[in-house]
Write an enzyme that holds these catalytic residues in place. Structure first.
Site, PDB file in Angstrom:
ATOM      1  N   ASP A  41      34.538  47.834  39.079  1.00 54.84           N
ATOM      2  CA  ASP A  41      35.400  48.731  38.298  1.00 54.84           C
ATOM      3  C   ASP A  41      34.615  49.868  37.659  1.00 54.84           C
ATOM      4  O   ASP A  41      35.000  50.387  36.618  1.00 54.84           O
ATOM      5  CB  ASP A  41      36.178  47.929  37.234  1.00 54.84           C
ATOM      6  CG  ASP A  41      35.266  47.186  36.271  1.00 54.84           C
ATOM      7  OD1 ASP A  41      34.051  47.103  36.535  1.00 54.84           O
ATOM      8  OD2 ASP A  41      35.772  46.682  35.258  1.00 54.84           O
ATOM      9  N   LYS A  66      29.379  41.000  24.824  1.00 52.24           N
ATOM     10  CA  LYS A  66      30.426  41.372  23.869  1.00 52.24           C
ATOM     11  C   LYS A  66      30.042  40.988  22.424  1.00 52.24           C
ATOM     12  O   LYS A  66      30.694  40.153  21.785  1.00 52.24           O
ATOM     13  CB  LYS A  66      31.760  40.713  24.242  1.00 52.24           C
ATOM     14  CG  LYS A  66      32.157  40.844  25.722  1.00 52.24           C
ATOM     15  CD  LYS A  66      33.183  41.870  25.958  1.00 52.24           C
ATOM     16  CE  LYS A  66      33.623  42.120  27.373  1.00 52.24           C
ATOM     17  NZ  LYS A  66      32.913  41.762  28.541  1.00 52.24           N
ATOM     18  N   ASP A 121      33.227  52.432  32.936  1.00 50.36           N
ATOM     19  CA  ASP A 121      33.976  51.251  33.378  1.00 50.36           C
ATOM     20  C   ASP A 121      35.447  51.616  33.179  1.00 50.36           C
ATOM     21  O   ASP A 121      35.841  51.999  32.074  1.00 50.36           O
ATOM     22  CB  ASP A 121      33.560  50.081  32.471  1.00 50.36           C
ATOM     23  CG  ASP A 121      34.393  48.832  32.674  1.00 50.36           C
ATOM     24  OD1 ASP A 121      35.583  48.943  32.989  1.00 50.36           O
ATOM     25  OD2 ASP A 121      33.855  47.727  32.497  1.00 50.36           O
TER      26      ASP A 121
HETATM   27  N1  GDD Z   1      35.274  38.262  42.872  1.00 48.45           N
HETATM   28  C1  GDD Z   1      35.526  38.181  41.579  1.00 48.45           C
HETATM   29  N2  GDD Z   1      36.002  37.004  41.073  1.00 48.45           N
HETATM   30  N3  GDD Z   1      35.346  39.265  40.805  1.00 48.45           N
HETATM   31  C2  GDD Z   1      35.615  39.157  39.491  1.00 48.45           C
HETATM   32  C3  GDD Z   1      36.110  37.980  38.906  1.00 48.45           C
HETATM   33  C4  GDD Z   1      36.318  36.838  39.746  1.00 48.45           C
HETATM   34  O1  GDD Z   1      36.754  35.772  39.333  1.00 48.45           O
HETATM   35  N4  GDD Z   1      36.295  38.203  37.575  1.00 48.45           N
HETATM   36  C5  GDD Z   1      35.919  39.479  37.351  1.00 48.45           C
HETATM   37  N5  GDD Z   1      35.511  40.059  38.500  1.00 48.45           N
HETATM   38  C6  GDD Z   1      35.030  41.421  38.695  1.00 48.45           C
HETATM   39  C7  GDD Z   1      35.973  42.474  38.117  1.00 48.45           C
HETATM   40  O2  GDD Z   1      36.898  42.883  39.104  1.00 48.45           O
HETATM   41  C8  GDD Z   1      35.019  43.584  37.718  1.00 48.45           C
HETATM   42  O3  GDD Z   1      34.790  44.466  38.791  1.00 48.45           O
HETATM   43  C9  GDD Z   1      33.712  42.848  37.400  1.00 48.45           C
HETATM   44  O4  GDD Z   1      33.823  41.554  37.972  1.00 48.45           O
HETATM   45  C10 GDD Z   1      33.419  42.738  35.892  1.00 48.45           C
HETATM   46  O5  GDD Z   1      34.498  42.106  35.257  1.00 48.45           O
HETATM   47  P1  GDD Z   1      35.220  42.730  33.982  1.00 48.45           P
HETATM   48  O6  GDD Z   1      36.302  41.792  33.593  1.00 48.45           O
HETATM   49  O7  GDD Z   1      35.573  44.145  34.246  1.00 48.45           O
HETATM   50  O8  GDD Z   1      34.072  42.626  32.899  1.00 48.45           O
HETATM   51  P2  GDD Z   1      33.829  43.560  31.634  1.00 48.45           P
HETATM   52  O9  GDD Z   1      34.038  44.978  31.956  1.00 48.45           O
HETATM   53  O10 GDD Z   1      34.578  43.005  30.483  1.00 48.45           O
HETATM   54  O11 GDD Z   1      32.261  43.305  31.345  1.00 48.45           O
HETATM   55  C11 GDD Z   1      31.305  43.399  32.386  1.00 48.45           C
HETATM   56  O12 GDD Z   1      31.014  44.749  32.705  1.00 48.45           O
HETATM   57  C12 GDD Z   1      30.374  45.524  31.643  1.00 48.45           C
HETATM   58  C13 GDD Z   1      30.081  46.896  32.194  1.00 48.45           C
HETATM   59  O13 GDD Z   1      31.244  47.533  32.525  1.00 48.45           O
HETATM   60  C14 GDD Z   1      30.021  42.669  31.933  1.00 48.45           C
HETATM   61  O14 GDD Z   1      29.188  42.569  33.061  1.00 48.45           O
HETATM   62  C15 GDD Z   1      29.314  43.405  30.789  1.00 48.45           C
HETATM   63  O15 GDD Z   1      28.095  42.781  30.489  1.00 48.45           O
HETATM   64  C16 GDD Z   1      29.057  44.849  31.198  1.00 48.45           C
HETATM   65  O16 GDD Z   1      28.452  45.561  30.122  1.00 48.45           O
HETATM   66 MG    MG Z   2      34.918  46.001  33.506  1.00 48.48          MG
END
Ligand code: GDD
Ligand code: MG
Length: 363
Positions: free
Chosen positions: A107, A158, A217
């Site tokens: 994303d 977080k 993001d």
């Molecule tokens: N295949 C798969 N399966 N992908 C997943 C799953 C799953 O069960 N759950 C989440 N993802 C994918 C999402 O589609 C996204 O692309 C990515 O993993 C990260 O998940 P998010 O839910 O968007 O996490 P976030 O934005 O709250 O936090 C993450 O990203 C931040 C940066 O944007 C973390 O990695 C943070 O540490 C980081 O700073």
């Molecule tokens: Mg994200």
């Protein structure tokens, strides 16, 4: 090198628009986000194959991308249940052939230089290297503490307000060695940020590389709108698809991007920062700014839309006003004269006949 893209999340914070499309297929200046990612990866010489880790709405991604795009081979690793951000890495172990590999959150919209990250990772010799970026508010991300040798000494996902080690955060792009598999439990959901990175940091095997450039993001409404704006601005776009017709008395304020077969009536003011998908129909006297309108939507005479996202085939009748931070689901219909104020979310296929003047979700 293979790049594993995590593309299976539910996109909860982008509901209800993510109820009918995965985040990776959200249009940014009328092109799905995943295309930006693949295009950027295809420019990185050492990356030849992308593995898409899919779960939620997997088939729409497979159907959209197929087996190859931008000269990259595309493989799919399908999950039977969601494996989080670490489980998919373990699951793809056999596809990754015992070599160093890249992992990235799907994303993201970024122009980071992957080559510099790869070179830095090789130079440092850790099990994983994380691309880092500076933000004002680290509480929505993974925040790190970095020592003078580039080692991550603490990783806090977080962090509560005021408890972040720094404003340097995990940008969601990693280079990893096969030893990482020893740190990820098998066959279950694993959050790499809480179960794996803190342990690696403790063992001094985790490095961070501050990357510079555009990074975002798109996981929340306002981020998604900002990403759209940034791409329009960066490219200074003023593009029109085929067979699009705009009445001569209408004013278009740059940057904007219109898909194919869009119709815009007389005396409208459109822009700045407006993306209109294919087949969008706009009547006369409408005003639209800083918004994304998905394909097939209709906006009838004298309506205005500001800082909002309108879903596919949604309809705004005449004299409708949709204000900042609002989100209209696919196929929803807003009746004549209705005003929707800031922070209102309308679920798909709903008909709204009365104004909504306080933030809420209409199910
Ligand atoms: N295949 C798969 N399966 N992908 C997943 C799953 C799953 O069960 N759950 C989440 N993802 C994918 C999402 O589609 C996204 O692309 C990515 O993993 C990260 O998940 P998010 O839910 O968007 O996490 P976030 O934005 O709250 O936090 C993450 O990203 C931040 C940066 O944007 C973390 O990695 C943070 O540490 C980081 O700073
Ligand atoms: Mg994200």
């Amino acid at each position: 090198m293979k790049a594993l893209v995590l593309a299976g999340g539910f996109g909860t914070r982008l509901r209800p628009l993510s109820c009918s499309r995965p985040k990776m297929l959200f249009p940014i200046a009328n092109k799905p986000l995943i295309d930006y990612t693949l295009e950027a990866l295809s420019k990185e010489e050492s990356v030849d194959t992308v593995i898409l880790a899919v779960y939620y709405m997997a088939e729409s991604l497979v159907r959209y991308l197929g087996p190859t795009k931008y000269d990259l081979g595309i493989l799919y690793s399908r999950e039977q249940r969601p494996l989080g951000t670490g489980g998919p890495v373990k699951k793809a172990k056999d596809m990754l052939n015992g070599e160093s590999f890249m992992v990235m959150n799907g994303d993201l919209l970024t122009d980071f230089d992957y080559k510099r990250l790869i070179d830095y990772h090789k130079e440092k010799g850790g099990i994983a290297t994380i691309a880092l970026t500076q933000v004002n508010d680290p509480s929505r991300y993974g925040s790190v503490e970095l020592d003078w040798e580039g080692r991550i000494t603490r990783f806090v996902e977080k962090p509560e307000f005021g408890k972040a080690p720094s404003n340097l955060i995990n940008a969601g792009i990693y280079i990893m060695e096969p030893e990482i598999f020893d740190y990820i439990p098998d066959g279950r959901k694993v959050r790499i940020e809480t179960e794996v990175f803190p342990k690696l940091a403790e063992e001094q095997k985790l490095y961070g590389f501050e990357s510079h450039g555009f990074w975002m993001d798109i996981g929340e409404h306002h981020d998604y709108l900002s990403a759209n704006e940034r791409v329009l601005e960066r490219n200074n776009l003023n593009e029109c698809g085929e067979k699009t017709q705009i009445a001569p008395s209408t004013v278009i304020k740059k940057p904007c991007n219109f898909g194919d077969n869009v119709r815009i009536g007389a005396d409208c003011v459109i822009g700045p920062n407006v993306s209109l998908g294919n087949n969008v129909q706009i009547g006369k006297g409408c005003k639209i700014e800083n918004s994304v309108v998905f394909e097939g939507a209709t906006i009838e005479d004298y309506s205005s839309v500001k800082g909002a996202i309108l879903g596919e085939n949604s309809v705004l009748e005449r004299w409708v006003k949709v204000e900042s931070g609002s989100l209209v689901g696919d196929y929803a219909q807003i009746s004549d004269g209705v005003t929707i104020t800031e922070g209102v979310t309308i679920c798909p296929s709903k008909t709204i006949e009365e104004s909504i003047l306080t933030p809420k979700q209409v199910m």
